[in-house]
Design a protein around this motif. Structure first.
Motif, short mmCIF file in Angstrom:
data_model
loop_
_atom_site.label_atom_id
_atom_site.label_comp_id
_atom_site.label_asym_id
_atom_site.label_seq_id
_atom_site.Cartn_x
_atom_site.Cartn_y
_atom_site.Cartn_z
N ALA A 237 0.59 -1.33 -0.01
CA ALA A 237 -0.21 0.24 -0.07
C ALA A 237 1.07 1.44 -0.03
CB ALA A 237 -1.19 0.06 0.75
N PHE A 238 2.35 0.93 0.56
CA PHE A 238 3.28 2.20 0.53
C PHE A 238 4.25 1.92 -0.40
CE2 PHE A 238 0.86 1.80 4.63
CZ PHE A 238 0.17 3.21 4.50
N ASP A 239 3.52 1.38 -1.63
CA ASP A 239 4.99 1.37 -2.56
C ASP A 239 5.11 2.59 -3.00
OD1 ASP A 239 6.62 -0.21 -4.01
OD2 ASP A 239 5.51 -0.22 -5.34
N SER B 263 6.81 7.67 1.03
CA SER B 263 5.29 7.36 0.04
C SER B 263 4.37 8.06 0.97
CB SER B 263 5.62 5.91 0.02
OG SER B 263 5.28 5.08 0.90
N HIS B 264 4.64 8.57 2.09
CA HIS B 264 3.70 9.12 3.23
C HIS B 264 4.49 9.75 4.06
CE1 HIS B 264 3.89 5.35 6.08
NE2 HIS B 264 5.08 5.22 5.39
N THR B 265 4.05 11.45 4.67
CA THR B 265 4.68 11.81 5.65
C THR B 265 5.01 10.38 6.83
OG1 THR B 265 2.42 12.69 6.32
CG2 THR B 265 4.19 13.69 4.55
N SER B 266 4.73 9.87 8.12
CA SER B 266 4.61 9.20 8.71
C SER B 266 5.94 9.21 8.85
CB SER B 266 3.79 7.76 8.58
OG SER B 266 2.46 8.33 7.98
N PRO B 267 6.74 8.94 7.98
CA PRO B 267 8.23 9.09 8.68
C PRO B 267 8.97 10.42 9.61
CG PRO B 267 8.43 8.88 6.05
CD PRO B 267 6.64 8.52 6.62
N TYR C 47 5.51 10.03 -2.74
CA TYR C 47 5.34 9.45 -3.98
C TYR C 47 4.50 8.69 -4.23
CZ TYR C 47 8.49 13.50 -4.71
OH TYR C 47 8.74 14.37 -4.82
N ARG C 48 3.96 7.68 -4.74
CA ARG C 48 3.52 6.16 -5.15
C ARG C 48 3.97 6.08 -6.78
NH1 ARG C 48 -1.07 5.40 -0.39
NH2 ARG C 48 0.55 6.92 1.55
N PRO C 49 3.69 5.18 -6.82
CA PRO C 49 4.09 4.53 -8.54
C PRO C 49 2.80 4.31 -8.82
CG PRO C 49 5.05 2.46 -6.87
CD PRO C 49 4.78 4.15 -5.72
N HIS D 122 0.35 15.36 -2.15
CA HIS D 122 0.74 16.03 -1.32
C HIS D 122 -0.08 15.45 0.64
CE1 HIS D 122 1.80 18.97 -4.34
NE2 HIS D 122 2.70 19.60 -3.19
N GLN D 123 0.20 15.68 1.26
CA GLN D 123 -0.27 15.32 2.51
C GLN D 123 -0.06 15.97 3.53
OE1 GLN D 123 1.22 11.34 3.60
NE2 GLN D 123 -0.71 10.40 2.74
N ILE D 124 -0.91 15.98 4.52
CA ILE D 124 0.04 17.02 6.22
C ILE D 124 -0.43 15.47 6.69
CG2 ILE D 124 -1.03 17.94 7.96
CD1 ILE D 124 -2.24 20.41 5.87
N GLU D 125 0.58 15.20 7.61
CA GLU D 125 0.44 14.29 8.78
C GLU D 125 0.24 15.35 10.58
OE1 GLU D 125 1.25 10.87 8.12
OE2 GLU D 125 1.47 10.20 9.62
N GLY D 126 -0.32 14.45 11.18
CA GLY D 126 -0.49 15.06 12.71
C GLY D 126 -0.54 14.13 13.87
N PRO E 114 -0.38 -0.51 10.44
CA PRO E 114 0.76 -1.16 10.65
C PRO E 114 0.98 0.01 11.54
CG PRO E 114 1.34 -1.36 8.81
CD PRO E 114 0.83 -0.25 8.58
N PHE E 115 0.81 1.56 12.02
CA PHE E 115 1.98 2.04 12.76
C PHE E 115 0.97 3.03 13.97
CE2 PHE E 115 0.01 5.30 9.49
CZ PHE E 115 0.80 4.35 8.15
N THR E 116 -0.31 2.52 13.62
CA THR E 116 -1.36 2.77 14.74
C THR E 116 -2.70 1.45 15.11
OG1 THR E 116 -2.99 3.37 12.39
CG2 THR E 116 -1.97 5.52 14.21
N LEU F 250 -9.47 11.59 5.66
CA LEU F 250 -7.61 10.91 6.01
C LEU F 250 -7.71 9.30 6.77
CD1 LEU F 250 -8.48 10.96 9.70
CD2 LEU F 250 -8.44 13.95 8.75
N GLY F 251 -6.86 9.18 7.38
CA GLY F 251 -6.37 7.87 8.02
C GLY F 251 -6.07 8.77 9.16
N SER F 252 -6.03 7.45 10.69
CA SER F 252 -5.88 7.73 12.00
C SER F 252 -5.65 6.75 12.81
CB SER F 252 -6.81 8.77 12.49
OG SER F 252 -8.10 7.90 12.98
N ALA G 50 -2.23 9.87 15.97
CA ALA G 50 -1.64 10.10 14.69
C ALA G 50 -2.23 9.88 12.89
CB ALA G 50 -0.50 9.43 14.13
N PHE G 51 -2.46 10.91 12.82
CA PHE G 51 -3.51 10.69 11.45
C PHE G 51 -2.85 11.82 9.93
CE2 PHE G 51 -3.99 15.01 13.32
CZ PHE G 51 -3.64 15.48 12.02
N GLY G 52 -3.12 10.88 8.86
CA GLY G 52 -2.58 11.60 8.03
C GLY G 52 -3.53 11.60 6.73
N LEU G 53 -3.55 12.85 5.97
CA LEU G 53 -4.39 13.83 5.25
C LEU G 53 -4.21 14.13 3.78
CD1 LEU G 53 -4.73 16.72 5.08
CD2 LEU G 53 -5.99 16.35 7.16
#
Ligand code: PHE
Length: 337
Positions: free
Chosen positions: A151-153, A167-171, A193-195, A207-211, A249-251, A281-283, A305-308
């Protein structure tokens, strides 16, 4: 008409002129549409054949003489009589306005969302787009060979092993939690970025915003409250939210968050696929394994945490139906914001 006499008259007249108004009268008298030069010119066809050419040349010479006399006089009058401004052009004329540029709609939405969280006490930080495999996956409890990696390839860098485009702002969670100790309240805007094949809804870059928030006693209800404040600030007070159980996996637990469709207000339309809800969003609550990776005591601290997706929010907010419009640099589109 005697050209010599006219020429002499001109010399006499020009001497008398001492204002720009008088000069204009002079110009009209000789060069105006019904002026003397026009009169002389219109007489040419009536002349005998053999005289026409010579007469024409004389009229032309007269005209040139007038033009240079007027230009000269204009200069002396403008210089000497305090009418410089008038001669230099009409200072009262409207100026030529410069069109100002403006921020890209995605930047505007990013700024707006960050400001909302900032008002609730979140600080704004950024992270690099080139990330380590560890921060993008392993540190976030996404093990190698785990199906959820798919999913985060992303895109891997050829000449640097274990480096990739995030592939996300979570790092940035991993980075910040290693760097700072709780309490933490942070939002992270940025490119990911994702293929994915490009179409109206997908782009290989977006673009994402992580919180995220970490402290003692942070609860799922804190996440709900903060996200509700956010959704109402962006979409209005009558917006409804729902949390759907999901897996990240991270929440743990994890949820995807929907808002009631802003077009049909929940009744069901083509924008929401007749569901009445739109995913934004995911959270979830930060997984203890993530805390372990960054050295935060999971027995003492909890966090959410959340990512939108910023494009998604901007598309809903402005009624944009194709994500590619953001990246084509068509000014007809961009100037609308
Ligand atoms: N990183 C997830 C994604 O890109 C979103 C997310 C962030 C989910 C934080 C939960 C917590 O889909």
């Amino acid at each position: 008409m005697d050209i010599k006499a006219v020429s002499a008259q001109i010399d006499a007249d020009i001497q008398e002129i001492n204002s720009l108004e008088a000069l204009e009268q002079f110009r009209l008298k000789y060069l105006g549409r019904k002026g003397l030069v026009a009169e002389l010119t219109s007489a040419i066809p009536g002349l005998p054949q053999e005289e026409r050419a010579r007469f024409g040349q004389e009229v032309n010479a007269l005209k040139n003489k007038l033009l240079s006399l007027i230009a000269e006089k204009q200069k002396t009058l403008a210089g000497s009589s305090g009418q410089a401004a008038q001669a230099a052009g009409d200072l009262g004329m409207p100026g030529i306005s410069q069109s100002l540029g403006q921020l890209h709609p995605l930047t505007q939405v990013t700024d707006e969302i960050c400001a909302i969280f900032n008002r609730m006490g979140f600080s704004i930080v950024e992270g690099p787009e080139i990330e380590s495999e560890y921060n993008n996956f392993t540190g976030l409890n996404i093990p190698l060979e785990h199906p959820s990696r798919e999913a985060f390839d992303t895109f891997y860098l050829k000449n640097y092993t274990k480096m990739l485009l995030r592939s996300h702002t979570s790092p940035v969670q991993v980075r910040q939690m290693k760097e700072q100790k709780p309490p933490l309240a942070i939002v992270v805007p940025g490119r990911v970025y994702r293929p994915d094949a490009v179409d109206a809804a997908h782009s290989f870059m977006f673009h994402q915003i992580e919180g995220f928030m970490v402290d003692t006693g942070i609860k799922f209800s804190d996440l709900k409250g903060i996200l509700e404040m956010f959704a109402q600030a962006v979409f209005g007070n009558d917006i409804k939210m729902r949390f759907r159980p999901h897996f990240f996996p991270f929440t743990e637990p994890s949820a995807e968050v929907d808002i009631s469709c802003i077009i049909c207000k929940g009744k069901g339309c083509s924008v929401c696929g007749r569901k009445g809800w739109l995913e934004i969003l995911g959270s979830g609550m930060i997984h203890p394994n993530v805390f372990k990776h960054v050295g935060i005591d999971a027995d003492k601290y909890t966090g959410f945490a959340f990512g939108l997706g910023i494009e998604r929010i901007a598309m809903l907010k402005y009624g944009i139906n194709d994500i590619r419009l953001f990246f084509e640099n068509d000014l007809r589109f961009l100037r609308q914001f």
